[in-house]
Design an enzyme around this catalytic site. Structure first.
Site, PDB file in Angstrom:
ATOM      1  N   GLU A  16       0.856  -1.201   0.000  1.00  0.00           N
ATOM      2  CA  GLU A  16       0.000   0.000   0.000  1.00  0.00           C
ATOM      3  C   GLU A  16       0.885   1.241   0.000  1.00  0.00           C
ATOM      4  O   GLU A  16       1.880   1.287   0.723  1.00  0.00           O
ATOM      5  CB  GLU A  16      -0.896   0.021   1.251  1.00  0.00           C
ATOM      6  CG  GLU A  16      -1.760   1.277   1.311  1.00  0.00           C
ATOM      7  CD  GLU A  16      -2.557   1.394   2.610  1.00  0.00           C
ATOM      8  OE1 GLU A  16      -3.542   0.672   2.756  1.00  0.00           O
ATOM      9  OE2 GLU A  16      -2.162   2.221   3.463  1.00  0.00           O
ATOM     10  N   THR A  47      -4.057   4.764  -1.437  1.00  0.00           N
ATOM     11  CA  THR A  47      -5.107   5.232  -0.523  1.00  0.00           C
ATOM     12  C   THR A  47      -5.811   6.477  -1.083  1.00  0.00           C
ATOM     13  O   THR A  47      -5.372   7.097  -2.056  1.00  0.00           O
ATOM     14  CB  THR A  47      -4.558   5.548   0.879  1.00  0.00           C
ATOM     15  OG1 THR A  47      -3.685   6.663   0.772  1.00  0.00           O
ATOM     16  CG2 THR A  47      -3.831   4.360   1.481  1.00  0.00           C
ATOM     17  N   ALA A  50     -10.316  10.696   3.058  1.00  0.00           N
ATOM     18  CA  ALA A  50     -11.743  10.532   3.366  1.00  0.00           C
ATOM     19  C   ALA A  50     -12.587  11.668   2.779  1.00  0.00           C
ATOM     20  O   ALA A  50     -13.712  11.470   2.352  1.00  0.00           O
ATOM     21  CB  ALA A  50     -11.950  10.423   4.865  1.00  0.00           C
ATOM     22  N   HIS A  76      -8.129   2.969  -3.735  1.00  0.00           N
ATOM     23  CA  HIS A  76      -9.086   3.025  -2.630  1.00  0.00           C
ATOM     24  C   HIS A  76     -10.122   4.109  -2.962  1.00  0.00           C
ATOM     25  O   HIS A  76      -9.789   5.107  -3.599  1.00  0.00           O
ATOM     26  CB  HIS A  76      -8.406   3.420  -1.321  1.00  0.00           C
ATOM     27  CG  HIS A  76      -7.353   2.458  -0.843  1.00  0.00           C
ATOM     28  ND1 HIS A  76      -6.997   2.347   0.476  1.00  0.00           N
ATOM     29  CD2 HIS A  76      -6.577   1.564  -1.496  1.00  0.00           C
ATOM     30  CE1 HIS A  76      -6.058   1.428   0.609  1.00  0.00           C
ATOM     31  NE2 HIS A  76      -5.771   0.947  -0.579  1.00  0.00           N
ATOM     32  N   ARG A 106     -16.083   2.836   3.486  1.00  0.00           N
ATOM     33  CA  ARG A 106     -16.936   3.924   3.959  1.00  0.00           C
ATOM     34  C   ARG A 106     -16.084   5.161   4.252  1.00  0.00           C
ATOM     35  O   ARG A 106     -16.427   6.264   3.896  1.00  0.00           O
ATOM     36  CB  ARG A 106     -17.660   3.511   5.248  1.00  0.00           C
ATOM     37  CG  ARG A 106     -18.625   4.563   5.739  1.00  0.00           C
ATOM     38  CD  ARG A 106     -18.961   4.374   7.208  1.00  0.00           C
ATOM     39  NE  ARG A 106     -17.814   4.628   8.063  1.00  0.00           N
ATOM     40  CZ  ARG A 106     -17.818   4.464   9.371  1.00  0.00           C
ATOM     41  NH1 ARG A 106     -18.901   4.047   9.973  1.00  0.00           N
ATOM     42  NH2 ARG A 106     -16.746   4.726  10.082  1.00  0.00           N
ATOM     43  N   HIS A 150     -14.183  -3.771  14.109  1.00  0.00           N
ATOM     44  CA  HIS A 150     -14.134  -2.331  13.830  1.00  0.00           C
ATOM     45  C   HIS A 150     -14.457  -1.584  15.122  1.00  0.00           C
ATOM     46  O   HIS A 150     -15.365  -1.980  15.865  1.00  0.00           O
ATOM     47  CB  HIS A 150     -15.154  -1.990  12.727  1.00  0.00           C
ATOM     48  CG  HIS A 150     -15.053  -0.571  12.279  1.00  0.00           C
ATOM     49  ND1 HIS A 150     -15.716   0.448  12.918  1.00  0.00           N
ATOM     50  CD2 HIS A 150     -14.339   0.008  11.275  1.00  0.00           C
ATOM     51  CE1 HIS A 150     -15.416   1.598  12.319  1.00  0.00           C
ATOM     52  NE2 HIS A 150     -14.588   1.353  11.314  1.00  0.00           N
ATOM     53  N   GLN A 177      -7.415  -4.848   8.396  1.00  0.00           N
ATOM     54  CA  GLN A 177      -6.773  -3.810   9.200  1.00  0.00           C
ATOM     55  C   GLN A 177      -5.455  -4.393   9.717  1.00  0.00           C
ATOM     56  O   GLN A 177      -5.328  -5.624   9.850  1.00  0.00           O
ATOM     57  CB  GLN A 177      -7.705  -3.477  10.376  1.00  0.00           C
ATOM     58  CG  GLN A 177      -7.179  -2.485  11.383  1.00  0.00           C
ATOM     59  CD  GLN A 177      -6.919  -1.129  10.777  1.00  0.00           C
ATOM     60  OE1 GLN A 177      -5.927  -0.947  10.074  1.00  0.00           O
ATOM     61  NE2 GLN A 177      -7.807  -0.186  11.051  1.00  0.00           N
TER      62      GLN A 177
HETATM   63  P1  FAD Z   1     -17.979  -0.362   6.784  1.00  0.00           P
HETATM   64  O1  FAD Z   1     -17.784  -1.664   6.116  1.00  0.00           O
HETATM   65  O2  FAD Z   1     -19.127   0.475   6.350  1.00  0.00           O
HETATM   66  O3  FAD Z   1     -18.072  -0.656   8.371  1.00  0.00           O
HETATM   67  C1  FAD Z   1     -18.008   0.429   9.309  1.00  0.00           C
HETATM   68  C2  FAD Z   1     -18.802   0.049  10.565  1.00  0.00           C
HETATM   69  O4  FAD Z   1     -20.187  -0.053  10.232  1.00  0.00           O
HETATM   70  C3  FAD Z   1     -18.436  -1.314  11.169  1.00  0.00           C
HETATM   71  O5  FAD Z   1     -18.605  -1.216  12.561  1.00  0.00           O
HETATM   72  C4  FAD Z   1     -19.461  -2.276  10.564  1.00  0.00           C
HETATM   73  O6  FAD Z   1     -19.696  -3.420  11.395  1.00  0.00           O
HETATM   74  C5  FAD Z   1     -20.692  -1.372  10.474  1.00  0.00           C
HETATM   75  N1  FAD Z   1     -21.558  -1.692   9.338  1.00  0.00           N
HETATM   76  C6  FAD Z   1     -21.191  -2.098   8.091  1.00  0.00           C
HETATM   77  N2  FAD Z   1     -22.262  -2.246   7.303  1.00  0.00           N
HETATM   78  C7  FAD Z   1     -23.359  -1.940   8.065  1.00  0.00           C
HETATM   79  C8  FAD Z   1     -24.765  -1.907   7.805  1.00  0.00           C
HETATM   80  N3  FAD Z   1     -25.248  -2.244   6.616  1.00  0.00           N
HETATM   81  N4  FAD Z   1     -25.585  -1.513   8.814  1.00  0.00           N
HETATM   82  C9  FAD Z   1     -25.099  -1.163  10.043  1.00  0.00           C
HETATM   83  N5  FAD Z   1     -23.769  -1.198  10.343  1.00  0.00           N
HETATM   84  C10 FAD Z   1     -22.909  -1.574   9.358  1.00  0.00           C
HETATM   85  N6  FAD Z   1      -9.616   5.239   5.168  1.00  0.00           N
HETATM   86  C11 FAD Z   1      -9.424   6.278   4.302  1.00  0.00           C
HETATM   87  O7  FAD Z   1      -9.880   7.395   4.579  1.00  0.00           O
HETATM   88  N7  FAD Z   1      -8.738   6.126   3.128  1.00  0.00           N
HETATM   89  C12 FAD Z   1      -8.220   4.927   2.747  1.00  0.00           C
HETATM   90  O8  FAD Z   1      -7.615   4.815   1.669  1.00  0.00           O
HETATM   91  C13 FAD Z   1      -8.397   3.801   3.630  1.00  0.00           C
HETATM   92  N8  FAD Z   1      -7.900   2.576   3.311  1.00  0.00           N
HETATM   93  C14 FAD Z   1      -8.130   1.502   4.150  1.00  0.00           C
HETATM   94  C15 FAD Z   1      -7.654   0.233   3.790  1.00  0.00           C
HETATM   95  C16 FAD Z   1      -7.861  -0.869   4.613  1.00  0.00           C
HETATM   96  C17 FAD Z   1      -7.355  -2.243   4.188  1.00  0.00           C
HETATM   97  C18 FAD Z   1      -8.538  -0.704   5.864  1.00  0.00           C
HETATM   98  C19 FAD Z   1      -8.732  -1.881   6.787  1.00  0.00           C
HETATM   99  C20 FAD Z   1      -9.019   0.550   6.232  1.00  0.00           C
HETATM  100  C21 FAD Z   1      -8.825   1.667   5.389  1.00  0.00           C
HETATM  101  N9  FAD Z   1      -9.316   2.941   5.712  1.00  0.00           N
HETATM  102  C22 FAD Z   1      -9.118   4.009   4.854  1.00  0.00           C
HETATM  103  C23 FAD Z   1     -10.020   3.157   6.989  1.00  0.00           C
HETATM  104  C24 FAD Z   1     -11.565   2.963   6.843  1.00  0.00           C
HETATM  105  O9  FAD Z   1     -12.090   3.972   6.022  1.00  0.00           O
HETATM  106  C25 FAD Z   1     -12.158   3.030   8.262  1.00  0.00           C
HETATM  107  O10 FAD Z   1     -11.741   1.921   9.009  1.00  0.00           O
HETATM  108  C26 FAD Z   1     -13.668   3.241   8.339  1.00  0.00           C
HETATM  109  O11 FAD Z   1     -13.970   3.554   9.696  1.00  0.00           O
HETATM  110  C27 FAD Z   1     -14.512   2.013   7.984  1.00  0.00           C
HETATM  111  O12 FAD Z   1     -14.525   1.747   6.658  1.00  0.00           O
HETATM  112  P2  FAD Z   1     -15.206   0.373   6.132  1.00  0.00           P
HETATM  113  O13 FAD Z   1     -15.208   0.441   4.668  1.00  0.00           O
HETATM  114  O14 FAD Z   1     -14.579  -0.788   6.783  1.00  0.00           O
HETATM  115  O15 FAD Z   1     -16.700   0.576   6.699  1.00  0.00           O
END
Ligand code: FAD
Length: 286
Positions: A16, A47, A50, A76, A106, A150, A177
């Site tokens: 990454e 990356t 946000a 991303h 997200r 998370h 993560q």
């Molecule tokens: P989600 O999958 O939406 O999950 C977030 C939370 O919501 C979790 O608690 C989940 O259980 C819950 N949830 C999911 N779906 C639902 C639903 N349908 N109803 C209710 N609750 C739900 N951040 C950046 O800003 N830029 C990046 O480039 C970036 N790259 C990343 C790469 C990796 C490999 C990882 C692990 C993280 C990265 N992040 C990045 C951080 C990420 O944006 C954060 O961790 C963010 O808080 C969650 O994103 P997510 O896509 O996992 O969210």
């Protein structure tokens, strides 16, 4: 596409990188990518801020990886501050540059986003942009997962339930993560399998080469730090060179154990440090 690489039945290696903040540093990232290329990764991810402010840089760097390094890039995308029109435009831009893999997230709430804007955002969860991307394009889609759950999740069960829902929306593979304790990953992998999540899972490895790295971002991520690692950081707090060596050795041991236990892929968070990635790649049982 990256999903085809996982079908080859071997460990998939990836890195990454992040777009530099300052415009004048953009050439440094290209030099870093030229160095990373020599290590033979299967893909490199870029990356995305946000708030979306660096989306052009994400696309440009991903295009460089595709067209000048001849390596599969994955861009991303964070959904928190975008609407469907922006998402469609960004996907078209990636497509026109030959980038056909996206990591759909997200994202976390940007500091300057008001309560009202956050509450009324178009995409509530990663699943919501995955649905739109799947409808509009043939791209390979990855998503994030959390071996130590998370930080916003109510429970392990709810996190896994939503992960399964997200994967079923159209995810081809997952990247975790960062974690430092492999037993947490093995436990998560087993639970994910029991929950019916059958896509490949790459393990996210963050080399700790400076004691300051174990500060805010690690604690905010909810990642636990095993005693062995915290001892190293305490022992070498005043000796940066020894810390660097010990941190690389820790990551190498972690990766070798994961490979021995049949991990689908290793994703190294390089922090744009090609020398660290090189030291790791030269010492693992690839
Ligand atoms: P989600 O999958 O939406 O999950 C977030 C939370 O919501 C979790 O608690 C989940 O259980 C819950 N949830 C999911 N779906 C639902 C639903 N349908 N109803 C209710 N609750 C739900 N951040 C950046 O800003 N830029 C990046 O480039 C970036 N790259 C990343 C790469 C990796 C490999 C990882 C692990 C993280 C990265 N992040 C990045 C951080 C990420 O944006 C954060 O961790 C963010 O808080 C969650 O994103 P997510 O896509 O996992 O969210």
């Amino acid at each position: 596409m990256i999903k085809d690489i996982y079908r080859q039945g071997r460990t998939v290696f990836s890195f990454e990188v992040f777009p530099p903040k300052k415009e004048e540093e953009i050439y440094d990232i290209y030099k870093t990518l030229d160095a990373l290329k020599t290590l033979g990764p299967d893909f490199i991810s870029v990356t995305y801020g946000a708030g979306g402010s660096n989306s052009k840089k994400t696309a440009a760097i991903a295009a460089y990886i595709r067209n000048l390094c001849d390596i599969e890039p994955i861009a991303h995308i964070t959904a928190v501050a975008m609407d469907e029109k922006f998402l469609t435009g960004f996907m078209e831009e990636l497509n026109s540059k030959g980038v056909s893999n996206v990591l759909a997230l997200r994202g976390d709430r940007p500091k300057d986003m008001t309560d009202e804007a956050y509450a009324n955002r178009t995409f509530l969860h990663a699943e919501d942009i995955i649905r739109v991307i799947r409808k509009q394009s043939e791209s390979c889609i990855a998503a994030a997962c959390y071996p130590e759950i998370h930080p916003e999740s109510e429970s392990r069960e709810s996190d896994l339930r939503y992960l399964k829902q997200k994967v079923d929306t159209g995810v081809d593979f997952l990247i975790t993560q960062m974690f430092f304790d492999n037993s947490r990953f093995y436990e998560f992998r087993e639970l994910a399998d029991k929950a019916g999540i059958r896509v490949p899972i790459s393990a996210g490895i963050m080399p700790i080469i400076k004691s300051s790295q174990l500060g805010t971002s690690v604690s905010l991520s909810g990642t636990s730090v095993p005693k062995e690692l915290s001892h190293l950081v305490a022992k070498y707090a005043d000796s940066p060179e020894d810390m660097q060596k010990a941190g690389i050795e820790f990551a190498v041991n972690q990766i070798n154990d994961l490979i021995a236990n049949g991990v689908d892929g290793i994703h190294i968070y390089t922090m744009n440090r090609a020398a660290t990635a090189q030291a790791i790649m030269e010492n693992i049982d690839r």
